[in-house]
Write an enzyme that holds these catalytic residues in place. Structure first.
Site, PDB file in Angstrom:
ATOM      1  CD  GLU A 159      -3.185   0.630   0.346  1.00 25.18           C
ATOM      2  OE1 GLU A 159      -3.000  -0.189  -0.586  1.00 25.18           O
ATOM      3  OE2 GLU A 159      -4.276   1.193   0.551  1.00 25.18           O
ATOM      4  CB  THR A 175      -5.431   8.901  -2.581  1.00 23.79           C
ATOM      5  OG1 THR A 175      -6.188   7.819  -3.092  1.00 23.79           O
ATOM      6  CG2 THR A 175      -5.430   8.787  -1.064  1.00 23.79           C
TER       7      THR A 175
END
Lengths: 308, 308
Positions: free
Chosen positions: A130, A183
């Site tokens: 991630e 994001t």
């Protein structure tokens, strides 16, 4: 002999639980197929559904990185593994796309090697994947993708991840409008400070949501799904957001909010029928704003990744 | 025929749950004795243990106000009732002294009249009493005093109060150092804004505490009792606070923090033996700072007020 694994999409934040809460859904999700090769190292041999956007260099790909970290950890850094990744969910949707791939990857390699590690022990490797995708080691997508259900990240240092009770009749209706919100942008518009009164409201709601999950009190879950801190800022990036949320609640959703950093809009509902009605109403409202969208209706996932 | 009622002291905030969480303890608490008189109105005929600090005018006394509001609500505003209040706990201690009196009062009047209202329905009257005592309608002491156990106030407008699960082996060790911190001062030194990162830590911990209560996971309860927002400011008002907290944790407390607005310092412990050891260590440390203190060790109360 290879292994084929599905890992689920996830809704992070869940309105009042910014950065600490997430849940997994049965659909959509990503698939990874993995098999050993003869000492040729970790190779990503195929990626579908990414429009060529993902690197096939294992050191630059979330799946590759987490598999490499895993192999290093178990003391087999040179093992040869071929990876095929089927992206079956949209990028930049706020549905934990990279987390689904990463979790599918670490789960698959652990299966392939006969499960030397327990499922919970896979989390650190997924978090490393991630980090490549998001530039930060968030766990609010990878942890629910790995564990299934609602998961709390109580603390990052040290990492403390708690599986919460997940009522069985909880369904999610998620609409992904085809507008992209990276994001990093969604994060940069947030304020560095929050008024104390809003913080109190927010943690009152989060505490109510946790209690509602354990008591399986669907009304309490609904009353608690409110976000007075992040939503007012991030919703500006999603055309038609207020109307979409309004119709979801009118159609009987327990609650609705922005999934992760958006632009997907999630609703939690009691039962599949309600979730379908809510999802269709949201999709229709986005259409009124001239925005195409994908609709996903499924039970809140209880299992995490599965071998197909 | 009269009625005699005990209502418990309470620990509000519980470190990470500022303004939304509280729990009751078996000791200390206040007592109210109530009987009907012949049409002479509501009279406070005696108060003990208050050093003459409380008004006997029912309109200016927390017990009087809540009883008057109650009588008005049930349509008997002119009923004659004599009230005796025995204060058995310290003022300004952060243990919900006024809440214990108020809850004992509304519970007693409801008993005296044959329970026309259910226990939960008494909360609004107790809140009115609290408004007189504190200048604000807080519920994080009155709600746990009335319900027993851990209670969440998810929201004030509308009022949404949730009884949480309370593990049976949870004991509190509370030490009240004899220094006074008025609630209004303790509140005025708080910041109006909090850094987002601290707010996230705080709600992660609160969510962990709620999950710990339901899972009856004492370790998780302990890990979650942390306050990064209020304690750093308010602890300055309590001489020796850091040392007192340190010895509590060294003696095996699950967690420790400031009770309400202080200066009492609470600890949660697994079992009575642990709570006693923790309490004595805290009392001893206050003594090293030249501060006298009272020690209260008891199980987390599960019942709220009781008729004696």
């Amino acid at each position: 002999m290879g292994v084929r694994v599905f890992a689920p999409a996830t809704v992070a934040n869940v309105a009042c639980g910014f950065d600490v809460l997430g849940f997994a859904v049965d659909e959509p999700g990503d698939e990874v197929i993995m098999e050993k090769n003869d000492g040729k190292g970790v190779r990503i041999v195929e990626i579908t559904g990414d429009d060529g956007r993902l690197s096939k260099d294992p050191a630059k790909n979330t799946v590759g990185v987490s598999v490499l970290k895993y192999l290093e950890h178990i003391g087999q850094p040179d093992l040869g593994i071929d990876i095929i990744l089927h992206k079956k969910m949209p990028f930049g949707s706020g549905l934990g796309s990279s987390a689904a791939s990463t979790v599918a990857g670490v789960f698959a390699v652990n299966e392939l090697l006969g499960k030397p590690l327990r499922q919970e022990e896979l989390l650190p490797f997924a978090i490393e994947g991630e980090r490549i995708a998001c530039g930060a080691a968030h766990a609010d997508n990878v942890a629910p993708a790995l564990y299934g259900g609602f998961v709390l990240i109580r603390s990052y240092e040290p990492l403390d991840v708690i599986r919460l009770n997940t009522p069985n009749d909880l369904f999610a209706a998620i609409v992904h409008p085809k507008v992209e919100v990276p994001t990093k942008d969604a994060r940069s518009i947030l304020r560095a400070n929050v008024p104390m009164q809003q913080a109190i409201q927010q943690w009152g709601n989060l505490a109510g949501l946790i209690a509602g999950l354990y008591q399986e009190d669907y009304d309490l879950i609904g009353r608690s799904i409110e976000d007075v801190i992040i939503e007012p800022v991030r919703s500006i990036l999603i055309p038609g957001y207020q109307d979409v949320k309004r119709v979801a609640l009118e159609q009987g959703a327990l609650g609705a909010g922005i999934s992760g950093s958006g632009p997907s809009v999630f609703s939690l509902c009691k039962g599949e029928k309600s979730a379908t009605a809510v999802g269709l109403a949201k999709k229709e409202m986005f259409a009124k704003y001239g925005i195409e969208s994908d609709l996903f209706v499924s039970r809140v996932n209880q299992k995490g990744p599965v071998v197909l």
